[in-house]
Design an enzyme around this catalytic site. Structure first.
Site, mmCIF file in Angstrom:
data_model
loop_
_atom_site.group_PDB
_atom_site.id
_atom_site.type_symbol
_atom_site.label_atom_id
_atom_site.label_comp_id
_atom_site.label_asym_id
_atom_site.label_seq_id
_atom_site.Cartn_x
_atom_site.Cartn_y
_atom_site.Cartn_z
ATOM 1 N N LYS A 86 -9.816 5.180 -13.369
ATOM 2 C CA LYS A 86 -10.052 3.972 -12.565
ATOM 3 C C LYS A 86 -11.535 3.635 -12.387
ATOM 4 C CE LYS A 86 -5.915 3.565 -9.717
ATOM 5 N NZ LYS A 86 -5.473 3.399 -8.328
ATOM 6 N N ASP A 139 -4.929 -3.212 -5.758
ATOM 7 C CA ASP A 139 -4.445 -2.402 -4.620
ATOM 8 C C ASP A 139 -4.727 -3.102 -3.288
ATOM 9 O OD1 ASP A 139 -3.378 -0.292 -6.033
ATOM 10 O OD2 ASP A 139 -5.234 0.869 -6.032
HETATM 11 P P1 NAP Z 1 -7.697 11.083 -2.948
HETATM 12 O O1 NAP Z 1 -8.726 10.202 -3.569
HETATM 13 O O2 NAP Z 1 -7.549 12.481 -3.420
HETATM 14 O O3 NAP Z 1 -7.988 11.079 -1.352
HETATM 15 C C1 NAP Z 1 -7.199 11.814 -0.483
HETATM 16 C C2 NAP Z 1 -7.778 11.809 0.932
HETATM 17 O O4 NAP Z 1 -6.939 12.647 1.717
HETATM 18 C C3 NAP Z 1 -9.182 12.381 1.068
HETATM 19 O O5 NAP Z 1 -9.800 11.844 2.198
HETATM 20 C C4 NAP Z 1 -8.888 13.870 1.267
HETATM 21 O O6 NAP Z 1 -9.889 14.568 1.975
HETATM 22 C C5 NAP Z 1 -7.667 13.805 2.144
HETATM 23 N N1 NAP Z 1 -6.870 15.009 1.951
HETATM 24 C C6 NAP Z 1 -6.288 15.434 0.816
HETATM 25 N N2 NAP Z 1 -5.638 16.599 1.024
HETATM 26 C C7 NAP Z 1 -5.855 16.924 2.316
HETATM 27 C C8 NAP Z 1 -5.466 18.018 3.133
HETATM 28 N N3 NAP Z 1 -4.722 19.022 2.658
HETATM 29 N N4 NAP Z 1 -5.857 18.033 4.430
HETATM 30 C C9 NAP Z 1 -6.614 17.028 4.907
HETATM 31 N N5 NAP Z 1 -7.023 15.951 4.191
HETATM 32 C C10 NAP Z 1 -6.640 15.916 2.913
HETATM 33 O O7 NAP Z 1 -6.255 10.443 -3.082
HETATM 34 P P2 NAP Z 1 -5.891 8.867 -3.193
HETATM 35 O O8 NAP Z 1 -5.907 8.457 -4.598
HETATM 36 O O9 NAP Z 1 -6.698 8.145 -2.199
HETATM 37 O O10 NAP Z 1 -4.333 8.895 -2.763
HETATM 38 C C11 NAP Z 1 -3.945 9.262 -1.462
HETATM 39 C C12 NAP Z 1 -2.456 8.993 -1.266
HETATM 40 O O11 NAP Z 1 -2.218 7.601 -1.366
HETATM 41 C C13 NAP Z 1 -1.555 9.662 -2.294
HETATM 42 O O12 NAP Z 1 -0.421 10.154 -1.636
HETATM 43 C C14 NAP Z 1 -1.167 8.537 -3.219
HETATM 44 O O13 NAP Z 1 0.116 8.712 -3.808
HETATM 45 C C15 NAP Z 1 -1.139 7.362 -2.252
HETATM 46 N N6 NAP Z 1 -1.370 6.066 -2.906
HETATM 47 C C16 NAP Z 1 -0.428 5.103 -2.758
HETATM 48 C C17 NAP Z 1 -0.599 3.870 -3.366
HETATM 49 C C18 NAP Z 1 0.462 2.810 -3.227
HETATM 50 O O14 NAP Z 1 0.450 1.843 -3.998
HETATM 51 N N7 NAP Z 1 1.351 2.929 -2.259
HETATM 52 C C19 NAP Z 1 -1.758 3.611 -4.112
HETATM 53 C C20 NAP Z 1 -2.724 4.625 -4.218
HETATM 54 C C21 NAP Z 1 -2.506 5.856 -3.620
HETATM 55 P P3 NAP Z 1 -10.994 15.446 1.194
HETATM 56 O O15 NAP Z 1 -11.895 14.464 0.540
HETATM 57 O O16 NAP Z 1 -11.611 16.230 2.291
HETATM 58 O O17 NAP Z 1 -10.250 16.283 0.196
#
Ligand code: NAP
Length: 283
Positions: A71, A107
């Site tokens: 991305k 998004d």
């Molecule tokens: P990402 O870039 O990995 O970001 C995840 C965030 O959550 C970061 O702030 C991370 O903190 C935190 N996090 C992860 N694991 C954690 C834990 N065990 N404890 C506390 N904080 C934690 O992921 P993303 O791409 O943003 O996606 C996040 C979620 O959104 C996923 O479930 C994904 O499937 C969903 N999503 C949905 C859509 C939709 O269309 N509905 C679109 C995109 C994403 P750190 O930086 O400290 O690790």
């Protein structure tokens, strides 16, 4: 749907990509709209990204979706990047206009449209967001564009999220908290909207959820989890038990797809068909 020599090509690139829901969702909507397009999933490893983008032009694809891990990296290979994608720093949709590739981020529209379709109007409201990774940037920008009044972010690692707060500070003043800090509870008490953008609670780890002091959350707070699998996370289940209105990430997923569909075809897809197709795939 019968494909012919005239069928136009669409697809999604990522690595891995076999798990993608996009082919089923888009092909169902394309077929329902009577459009002569085929949408396929194409695995492209990181080192092949530049060649993959050249392939989009060479094979005259009308457009593609882009997912993890490309991305951000794809941006340097595109001819133009639209405003939302520039601000968010990530592209999830590419449109090919006769060899000229433009990157978009749908998004933002997906997140906001789903929220508004569920009856929540963000303008003038107080929002609290949990987590601040990649998807959260689209959430923050969407809320800013919709004139949210205040934005508070709760995370596990405040230092890591400071650059995001700096980045958006010209648009809105963001309060950043360690989510275990009791001071965060004041923001929770005033929240009209509470959003989870962490993957906590996503399949298969369905027993997890971000640490929220639920006694500080009012039953008037609208609670949105952008996770779409499972359809009801522990976070949403707990909010529902408190009497809150809830929304999962399915509408956002369908909405970002619908906007990409519009960009490629100029046609409004049937959102219900896209959501129904996703519903068959989500466990
Ligand atoms: P990402 O870039 O990995 O970001 C995840 C965030 O959550 C970061 O702030 C991370 O903190 C935190 N996090 C992860 N694991 C954690 C834990 N065990 N404890 C506390 N904080 C934690 O992921 P993303 O791409 O943003 O996606 C996040 C979620 O959104 C996923 O479930 C994904 O499937 C969903 N999503 C949905 C859509 C939709 O269309 N509905 C679109 C995109 C994403 P750190 O930086 O400290 O690790």
């Amino acid at each position: 749907m019968t494909f012919t020599g005239k069928t136009k090509n669409l697809g999604v690139i990522g690595y891995p990509i076999a798990h993608s829901f996009s082919p089923a969702m888009h092909n169902a909507a394309l077929s329902a709209a009577g459009l002569d397009y085929a949408y396929i999933a194409m695995p492209a490893a990181q080192e092949e990204l530049e060649n993959a983008v050249k392939g989009i032009k060479a094979l005259n694809f009308r457009g593609i979706n882009v997912t993890i891990p490309h991305k951000q990296a794809i941006m340097e290979y595109l001819d133009e990047i639209n405003e939302d994608a520039k601000i968010i720093g990530a592209v999830n949709t590419v449109v090919n206009d006769n060899g000229r590739l433009t990157g978009y981020n749908t998004d933002v529209i997906g997140f906001i449209d789903a929220l508004k379709n569920a009856g929540f109007e963000p303008a003038g409201k107080n929002a609290v967001m949990l987590g601040a990774g990649g998807a959260a940037r689209a959430v923050v920008w969407g809320l800013i564009k919709e004139n949210i009044k205040t934005l508070s972010i709760g995370v596990r690692n405040v230092a890591k999220v400071q650059p995001l707060v700096e980045y958006f500070k010209d648009y809105i003043s963001i309060q950043l908290f360690d989510w275990k800090d009791p001071a965060f509870n004041t923001a929770l008490k005033e929240a009209d909207l509470l959003i989870n953008t962490t993957p906590l609670g996503m399949t298969p780890n369905i027993e997890a959820m971000p640490p929220v002091a639920w006694d500080c959350v009012s039953s008037d707070t609208f609670v949105y989890d952008i996770i779409y699998t499972p359809a009801e996370t522990l976070f949403l289940k707990t909010a529902k038990e408190k009497g809150c209105k809830i929304l999962n990430g399915m509408g956002m997923l369908a909405g970002q797809g619908a906007e990409a569909f519009r960009l490629w075809t100029g046609v409004n897809p049937d959102l219900k068909i896209m959501e129904d197709e996703l519903g068959k795939l989500v466990l």
